[in-house]
Design a protein around this motif. Structure first.
Motif, PDB file in Angstrom:
ATOM      1  N   THR A 301       2.043  41.239  64.117  1.00  0.00           N
ATOM      2  CA  THR A 301       1.306  41.903  63.138  1.00  0.00           C
ATOM      3  C   THR A 301       1.136  41.620  61.752  1.00  0.00           C
ATOM      4  O   THR A 301       0.009  41.819  61.120  1.00  0.00           O
ATOM      5  CB  THR A 301       2.224  43.564  63.054  1.00  0.00           C
ATOM      6  OG1 THR A 301       2.038  43.899  64.060  1.00  0.00           O
ATOM      7  CG2 THR A 301       1.165  44.649  62.333  1.00  0.00           C
ATOM      8  N   PHE A 302       2.366  41.081  61.152  1.00  0.00           N
ATOM      9  CA  PHE A 302       2.276  40.503  59.792  1.00  0.00           C
ATOM     10  C   PHE A 302       1.369  39.227  59.804  1.00  0.00           C
ATOM     11  O   PHE A 302       0.500  39.152  58.807  1.00  0.00           O
ATOM     12  CB  PHE A 302       3.538  39.883  59.480  1.00  0.00           C
ATOM     13  CG  PHE A 302       4.517  41.048  59.140  1.00  0.00           C
ATOM     14  CD1 PHE A 302       4.201  42.357  58.596  1.00  0.00           C
ATOM     15  CD2 PHE A 302       5.907  41.061  59.471  1.00  0.00           C
ATOM     16  CE1 PHE A 302       5.008  43.253  58.341  1.00  0.00           C
ATOM     17  CE2 PHE A 302       6.745  42.242  59.381  1.00  0.00           C
ATOM     18  CZ  PHE A 302       6.395  43.360  58.759  1.00  0.00           C
ATOM     19  N   VAL A 303       1.364  38.335  60.625  1.00  0.00           N
ATOM     20  CA  VAL A 303       0.559  37.195  60.218  1.00  0.00           C
ATOM     21  C   VAL A 303      -0.891  37.438  60.964  1.00  0.00           C
ATOM     22  O   VAL A 303      -1.939  36.505  60.634  1.00  0.00           O
ATOM     23  CB  VAL A 303       1.145  36.148  61.185  1.00  0.00           C
ATOM     24  CG1 VAL A 303       2.475  35.661  60.731  1.00  0.00           C
ATOM     25  CG2 VAL A 303       1.367  36.283  62.729  1.00  0.00           C
ATOM     26  N   ALA A 304      -1.108  38.473  61.427  1.00  0.00           N
ATOM     27  CA  ALA A 304      -2.784  38.716  61.615  1.00  0.00           C
ATOM     28  C   ALA A 304      -3.309  39.338  60.564  1.00  0.00           C
ATOM     29  O   ALA A 304      -4.653  39.189  60.558  1.00  0.00           O
ATOM     30  CB  ALA A 304      -2.668  39.799  62.849  1.00  0.00           C
ATOM     31  N   GLU A 305      -2.551  39.626  59.560  1.00  0.00           N
ATOM     32  CA  GLU A 305      -3.276  40.192  58.165  1.00  0.00           C
ATOM     33  C   GLU A 305      -3.221  39.165  57.032  1.00  0.00           C
ATOM     34  O   GLU A 305      -2.675  38.024  57.342  1.00  0.00           O
ATOM     35  CB  GLU A 305      -2.435  41.349  57.723  1.00  0.00           C
ATOM     36  CG  GLU A 305      -2.208  42.386  58.830  1.00  0.00           C
ATOM     37  CD  GLU A 305      -1.247  43.511  58.353  1.00  0.00           C
ATOM     38  OE1 GLU A 305      -0.382  43.240  57.360  1.00  0.00           O
ATOM     39  OE2 GLU A 305      -1.237  44.575  58.792  1.00  0.00           O
TER      40      GLU A 305
END
Length: 482
Positions: A301-305
């Protein structure tokens, strides 16, 4: 000494009601009547090839226990789009399965002790294959989550049965090294599984990825069927060779003691849960696993942003940092346990194995700080990879030390010890997915991971130190009396 009743076969079969002296006499009588019988049937005397193949089957199922449970961690975005739900909700499909891993492990204890290692290892793995198949064929969040939860309930058994199998097949001086290999296998699973799942999903879709996982479970079940053997062995209790097919169903398992019942093992489990050494090391394990699993289920979730904007392949590749960290933790555990094992017998005590957690916990704390600060300030992804590597290396190294200590402390209760540690570990893995996202949103990434680092250090000092002190004092008293 009174003459023992002869039952079932020449040489007498011990019952659960015989005294210790009577059991010794039975063992000696059986050895005289069958000089080679016990030695040949004792798993510690099996051929090396037979042991290696059985251990291969064990590792294949162990790596799938957590690896299969976290398999979908890199596929939450395409699943969320398909089901029309938020990414955060899509990520919760694994949570109940993680909780039920601990529940399933505790439920397996009386069954393993009452019916043997092999049937309770084989058939849940067989059932889990169909649970994964059901998840593969699911078309909505609810049905998929149900099958994934059942996957966790049945698929956790290899993480419980592994410790007693090691206890049965290897002498005490080899336990720590075999635990190191086996433990690293199932601890690397949560990172290897999502990496493979992401690569497959990027080239096709999430259903194909879970279809491949179903095949892996099928192959693991086949390995257990081909190479699995009943390892439960008590000298003097077995009067004839098991028929392997019957032992798979828990029928005519003459290795298994006749006396203890399911109720007996349930009571034993409750007693050992609250023994101070296991309770304190269990709490240490729970906190140790909480934060690495939190990273595992939220990193996609974090690295998709922004600023990273990773695609599925890039997110999957990042998990190789955790895999490398697990291998480094294995190397450290291998070296440390070997070094402790060479200690002088006059100064050695079991709690010395717990000293392996100190370097591990420093690595975890530094890794959490590195990961959190990199994420907070949007720095290069290498900081995320390096921080995650240190966290996982510390987690594996500390878990191996704790598990080796627990088995050496309570060798007669290997199944109970294994299930209790597994339950503490999975309880934290279940919970972190619920509270960490809201915690980060409220306090910020830097504050959250800084607090986690402080909790890790404080937890180890407050739980492991008392166990070491108690063990050292007990060893000193024994030395004085001697």
């Amino acid at each position: 000494m009174a003459e023992l009743p002869i039952k079932d076969c020449p040489g007498a079969r011990a019952t659960g009601h015989n005294t210790k002296a009577e059991r010794i006499q039975v063992t000696e009588t059986l050895a005289r009547s069958s000089p080679d019988g016990d030695e040949q049937r004792n798993p510690r005397n099996w051929r090396p090839r037979k042991k290696r193949l059985l251990f291969l089957a064990l590792m294949s199922s162990s790596i799938l226990a957590d690896g299969g449970m976290t398999w979908g961690a890199t596929l939450i975005v395409p699943q969320a789009l398909e089901w029309g739900i938020s990414v955060n909700k899509s990520a919760t499909t694994m949570n109940y399965g993680m909780l039920l891993q601990g529940v399933g492990g505790l439920m397996a204890i009386p069954l393993i002790e009452a019916y043997g290692r092999l049937p309770v290892w084989l058939w849940p793995q067989f059932i889990t294959t169909f649970m994964v198949l059901g998840a593969t064929l699911s078309n909505d969040y609810g049905v998929f989550t149900t099958f994934r939860s059942l996957q966790g309930l049945f698929g956790t058994v290899p993480q419980v049965v592994g410790l007693p199998i090691i206890h049965d097949m290897y002498p005490p001086e080899e336990w720590s090294q075999m635990i190191n290999i086996w433990g690293t296998t199932f601890l690397v699973g949560p990172f290897l599984g999502p990496a493979l799942a992401g690569y497959i999903g990027a080239a096709s879709d999430w259903k194909v990825s879970f279809g491949i996982l179903t095949v892996f479970y099928g192959l693991s079940t086949l390995l257990i069927f081909c190479f699995g053997h009943e390892t439960y062995f008590v000298p003097g209790r077995q009067c004839q060779r098991n028929r392997r097919l019957l032992s798979m169903f828990g029928v005519r398992n003459h290795n298994v003691p006749a006396g203890p019942t399911l109720l007996y093992w349930c009571r034993t489990m409750l007693v050992y849960i609250f023994k101070a050494p296991l309770l304190l090391t269990g709490l240490a394990t729970m906190v140790n696993f909480c934060w690495p699993i939190g990273i595992t289920v939220t990193v996609s979730t974090f690295v998709a942003e922004p600023p990273y904007l990773f695609n599925t392949v890039q997110s999957s590749s990042l998990r190789w940092a955790a895999i490398l960290g697990a291998l480094l933790g294995w190397v450290y555990g291998y070296w440390f346990n070997g070094w402790v094992g060479r200690s002088s017998p006059t100064t050695y005590y079991t709690e010395k194995r717990l000293h392996g957690v100190w370097a591990a916990i420093v690595a975890m704390a530094c890794g959490l700080l590195t990961y959190g600060l990199t994420l907070n300030y949007g720095k290069h992804w290498i900081g995320l990879a390096f921080g995650w590597l240190m966290v996982v290396a510390g987690m594996v190294a500390s878990t191996v030390s704790i598990t080796s200590y627990a088995l050496e402390k309570y060798p007669e209760q290997s199944t109970v010890v294994s299930a209790i540690i597994n339950a503490w570990r999975t309880a934290s893995g279940f919970s972190v997915g619920y509270f960490q996202p809201a915690w980060i949103q409220r306090d910020g990434v830097a504050a959250v991971f800084g607090t986690q680092a402080a909790v890790v250090v404080a937890n180890m000092i407050l739980t492991i130190t008392p166990v070491i002190v108690m063990g050292r004092r007990k060893a000193a008293r024994k030395a004085t009396l001697a």
